[in-house]
Design a protein around this motif. Structure first.
Motif, PDB file in Angstrom:
ATOM      1  N   HIS A   9       0.762  -1.181   0.103  1.00 56.01           N
ATOM      2  CA  HIS A   9      -0.060   0.140  -0.092  1.00 56.01           C
ATOM      3  C   HIS A   9       1.096   1.441  -0.008  1.00 56.01           C
ATOM      4  O   HIS A   9       0.355   2.391  -0.437  1.00 56.01           O
ATOM      5  CB  HIS A   9      -0.982  -0.147   1.325  1.00 56.01           C
ATOM      6  N   GLN A  36       6.715   9.789   7.284  1.00 61.03           N
ATOM      7  CA  GLN A  36       5.139  10.059   7.604  1.00 61.03           C
ATOM      8  C   GLN A  36       4.864  11.620   7.613  1.00 61.03           C
ATOM      9  O   GLN A  36       3.772  12.034   7.253  1.00 61.03           O
ATOM     10  CB  GLN A  36       5.121   9.752   9.190  1.00 61.03           C
ATOM     11  N   PRO A  40       1.619  12.393   4.674  1.00 58.50           N
ATOM     12  CA  PRO A  40       0.875  12.217   5.910  1.00 58.50           C
ATOM     13  C   PRO A  40       0.259  11.046   5.491  1.00 58.50           C
ATOM     14  O   PRO A  40      -0.500  10.226   6.678  1.00 58.50           O
ATOM     15  CB  PRO A  40      -0.004  13.672   5.955  1.00 58.50           C
ATOM     16  N   SER A  41      -0.545  10.573   4.521  1.00 60.11           N
ATOM     17  CA  SER A  41      -1.414   9.561   4.117  1.00 60.11           C
ATOM     18  C   SER A  41      -0.748   8.242   4.361  1.00 60.11           C
ATOM     19  O   SER A  41      -1.432   7.099   3.980  1.00 60.11           O
ATOM     20  CB  SER A  41      -2.349   9.589   2.894  1.00 60.11           C
ATOM     21  N   SER A  42       0.584   8.160   4.355  1.00 60.85           N
ATOM     22  CA  SER A  42       0.935   6.816   4.547  1.00 60.85           C
ATOM     23  C   SER A  42       0.920   6.249   5.798  1.00 60.85           C
ATOM     24  O   SER A  42       1.266   6.686   6.911  1.00 60.85           O
ATOM     25  CB  SER A  42       2.762   6.795   3.888  1.00 60.85           C
ATOM     26  N   ARG A  43       0.750   4.886   5.456  1.00 59.96           N
ATOM     27  CA  ARG A  43       0.550   3.947   6.912  1.00 59.96           C
ATOM     28  C   ARG A  43       1.990   3.181   7.230  1.00 59.96           C
ATOM     29  O   ARG A  43       2.144   2.384   6.547  1.00 59.96           O
ATOM     30  CB  ARG A  43      -0.397   3.118   6.703  1.00 59.96           C
ATOM     31  N   GLU A  45       3.140   2.582  10.403  1.00 56.79           N
ATOM     32  CA  GLU A  45       3.289   1.930  11.677  1.00 56.79           C
ATOM     33  C   GLU A  45       3.575   0.423  11.755  1.00 56.79           C
ATOM     34  O   GLU A  45       4.721   0.282  12.708  1.00 56.79           O
ATOM     35  CB  GLU A  45       1.858   2.058  12.359  1.00 56.79           C
ATOM     36  N   SER A  46       3.288  -0.300  10.996  1.00 61.99           N
ATOM     37  CA  SER A  46       3.338  -1.664  11.133  1.00 61.99           C
ATOM     38  C   SER A  46       4.336  -2.241  10.260  1.00 61.99           C
ATOM     39  O   SER A  46       4.585  -3.459   9.757  1.00 61.99           O
ATOM     40  CB  SER A  46       2.140  -2.264  11.130  1.00 61.99           C
ATOM     41  N   VAL A  47       5.136  -1.346   9.503  1.00 59.42           N
ATOM     42  CA  VAL A  47       5.991  -1.872   8.327  1.00 59.42           C
ATOM     43  C   VAL A  47       7.316  -2.294   8.846  1.00 59.42           C
ATOM     44  O   VAL A  47       7.889  -1.925   9.929  1.00 59.42           O
ATOM     45  CB  VAL A  47       6.329  -0.213   7.433  1.00 59.42           C
ATOM     46  N   PRO A  72       5.193  -3.446   4.142  1.00 56.14           N
ATOM     47  CA  PRO A  72       4.160  -3.583   4.802  1.00 56.14           C
ATOM     48  C   PRO A  72       3.729  -5.027   4.950  1.00 56.14           C
ATOM     49  O   PRO A  72       3.737  -5.505   4.041  1.00 56.14           O
ATOM     50  CB  PRO A  72       3.114  -2.878   4.504  1.00 56.14           C
TER      51      PRO A  72
END
Lengths: 77, 336, 336, 77
Positions: A9, A36, A40-43, A45-47, A72
């Protein structure tokens, strides 16, 4: 220059499958925070992060010339 | 020897000796969707002794685009995937033993089935089940092969208790929110590529050629032409609750298991999950799936004929069904 | 739209628009062994308009270990592979058109079948046929996707006339002697890995996402955990007889085609081939297959119930059969 | 040092899947000849050669630090 490879993603969120960054030396954690901030819309956290094809911890440093992969975990099956 | 496995025996690292070993082995495949059906076909053709297949679902039309063992007839008759798979696999190889279970994998339902299993292949569609399986395999000290895919991206990693880092080591400290095939789609070659890696590793384990194991995690993107391997040594954590020095196997504890209950008269199922999910991240993600509303306490999304509400404490309400199976399926389609 | 292709349409690089393009396309698969059957299943599930399958062979027991569409029943009834494949594929997807031809691919037999074909997938087992196909596709200016595998090694490369180097550029000046599955074996994951690459490239071509094409040749070894890509730009040759400035398409000339004749009363078939084969190399290779004798003029090998003699001028005698089909099969099992 | 990756039948003929060679600068053709000499049973005639992941011609040079892949075309299907 740091080369960042993007998977799953992140490609859509960042709008590219690869970035070339002119950041100076920084930690994996700092790199994630900067990205980040810039996207700003990138996720992020769990990458999972690999530096030069080696699993990296948040505290590891990244230098110019390194290749960083941001992976991810995907869950489909 | 018959001619059946001759091309596999001609392959030097297997040989007749390896084929004999293989024919004594029992493999369990957890999930029989895209990864599960293709893995099952590979092992049935390779001629292992026994195959156990577990899946809670039945064949739907949208599965046919990538799930290898199923036909239009299976979809029209809504045959459970494990049952449809077994029928096809026995037509492919009548000489191996196949057990098919239509059930939702949990610690309680899985442990008795693992008794004489030599290897588990991961073909599930969510990280709740994978982390439970990870604990269980560490506890039983059996190897398993992680695999997952979505879009044109997939990954695979072989986990050997007492040798490699485990899934918990790798994902520790990170709230998991894997993209799912139901939100961003999937193409069949992605499935095949993951399965090729899982099958190669499975054959190495079954013929006991441990030297040949990959040891690295593979991640690829077939559309963008990426193939990335990652050395995992540094991921191993001594304090890991699953494979560390004092394992607690927390996903096997009753209070950490995913629980479901039907809310009477409300056409709603509640799912309680101890896994931390970031509300911000969840909301971002669900926008690709349906209309999302969000406030300080919850995220809600309209999905098909359902409305699903996620709370910060890990609960979710699936409005629009009284079926626990349907609710779980939707839940994992959304959360991964 | 039905739900059938929804997961493929959700994948952004395809989308509904790409699916529509795909549903207008016609693909020909040359060969229906391991690579052919798996490629055919992928495209049938993906929902192209029309699939043409060509194969000269029937299902044998030793195929079942890796050839995805076939069952024990197909083997027991010796069903031709193209026919068995078609039956299974129509059960998987009754909405696409499938034409199955049981024939030996030659310039004369193939050209009329290629008229409205958008793409050819290579699933043949020998370089004679591939080089003929290469000439034909250059002449007709249509793309094709090379794929091959043996043991745990496979390769794939997408060939676009007027854009990429062609197979002749790559193999020029080198006498070809590919290892075959019948001499060194093959495992199913090797097949899946090649097919994953061929299928991904096929989808890109069918939905016309040319930017996403791989452009590099992939070679891998699943047992030794190698994955190698090779930039092919420098392989392009202006003087190439197939894709160069003055193409002669020499493999389409009558005198360069592989010819067979039954030697009356001798239970022998003669095959004449213009391809240069090194006697020294051939002898080395055949030692893994059967008992080899060699002198200054010929190499002979005992293989199953046959004796095959290769001469320096490109002729081979297959003793022990009066069947041209059987003879060709053995010939390509030995020479690749 | 030149790293040589071996595929398909070369692995068995040379008895390894990878070689580290201390040759000085030489051409692809010379490299193949040296290997043929050191490993007489290896079949190098029809092998494709990549130097640093790029298709190489017989006349191309190979330097210390390069990775050379020797890829025999396989024909099965």
């Amino acid at each position: 220059m740091i080369t960042v490879l993007l998977f799953a993603h992140l490609q859509e969120e960042i709008g590219a499958d690869r970035l070339e960054l002119e950041y100076g030396e920084l930690t994996v954690q700092e790199l994630k925070e900067k990205l980040q901030n810039d996207y700003p819309s990138s996720r992020l956290e769990s990458v999972m992060v690999a530096v030069n094809e080696e699993y990296a911890l948040d505290s590891d440093s990244v230098h110019s010339g390194d290749t960083v992969a941001l992976i991810p975990p995907v869950s489909g099956g | 020897m018959t001619d059946r496995y001759s091309r596999q025996e001609l392959f030097k690292p297997i040989g007749k000796h390896g084929q004999q070993k293989m024919e004594a082995k029992h493999v369990l495949i957890l999930g029989c969707g895209a990864l599960g059906s293709a893995n099952a076909e590979g092992l049935a053709r390779a001629g292992i002794r026994k195959l156990t297949i577990i899946d809670r679902d039945y064949v739907e039309q949208s599965n046919l685009q990538r799930q290898q063992l199923f036909t239009e007839q299976d979809w029209l008759e809504q045959i459970p995937k494990a049952v449809a798979a077994k029928t096809r696999l026995q037509a492919i190889n009548s000489t191996i033993k196949i057990e098919a279970y239509v059930l939702d994998a949990s610690y309680a339902s899985l442990e008795p089935l693992l008794k004489d299993v030599d290897l588990v292949i991961d073909a599930t569609d969510n990280f709740d089940t994978r982390l439970m399986m990870n604990d269980l395999m560490q506890k039983l000290e059996k190897p398993w092969i992680f695999g997952s895919c979505v879009g044109s991206t997939g990954m695979s990693y072989t986990i050997l208790p007492n040798v490699t880092p485990c899934l918990q080591c790798i994902l520790d400290a990170t709230p998991i929110s894997g993209a799912t095939c139901d939100s961003v789609g999937i193409i069949y070659p992605t499935v095949q590529m993951v399965v090729a890696h899982q099958q190669a590793e499975a054959l190495k384990l079954l013929v006991e050629d441990f030297q040949a194991l990959r040891t690295k995690m593979v991640t690829f993107d077939l559309w963008n032409n990426y193939y990335h391997t990652m050395n995992m040594e540094r991921a191993k954590k001594n304090e890991c609750p699953s494979c560390g020095e004092n394992p607690t196997y927390r996903y096997l504890d009753y209070e950490n298991q995913t629980k479901t209950e039907i809310l009477c008269g409300r056409n709603t199922v509640q799912i309680r999950n101890k896994r931390h999910v970031s509300m911000v991240e969840l909301a971002k993600r669900l926008t690709s799936v349906g209309k999302v509303k969000q406030n300080d306490f919850l995220v809600s999304v309209e999905y098909d004929s359902y409305r699903v509400v996620f709370f910060q404490d890990g609960r979710a309400l699936i409005h629009g069904t009284n079926s626990i199976d349907a609710a779980k399926k939707i839940y994992y389609q959304l959360t991964g």
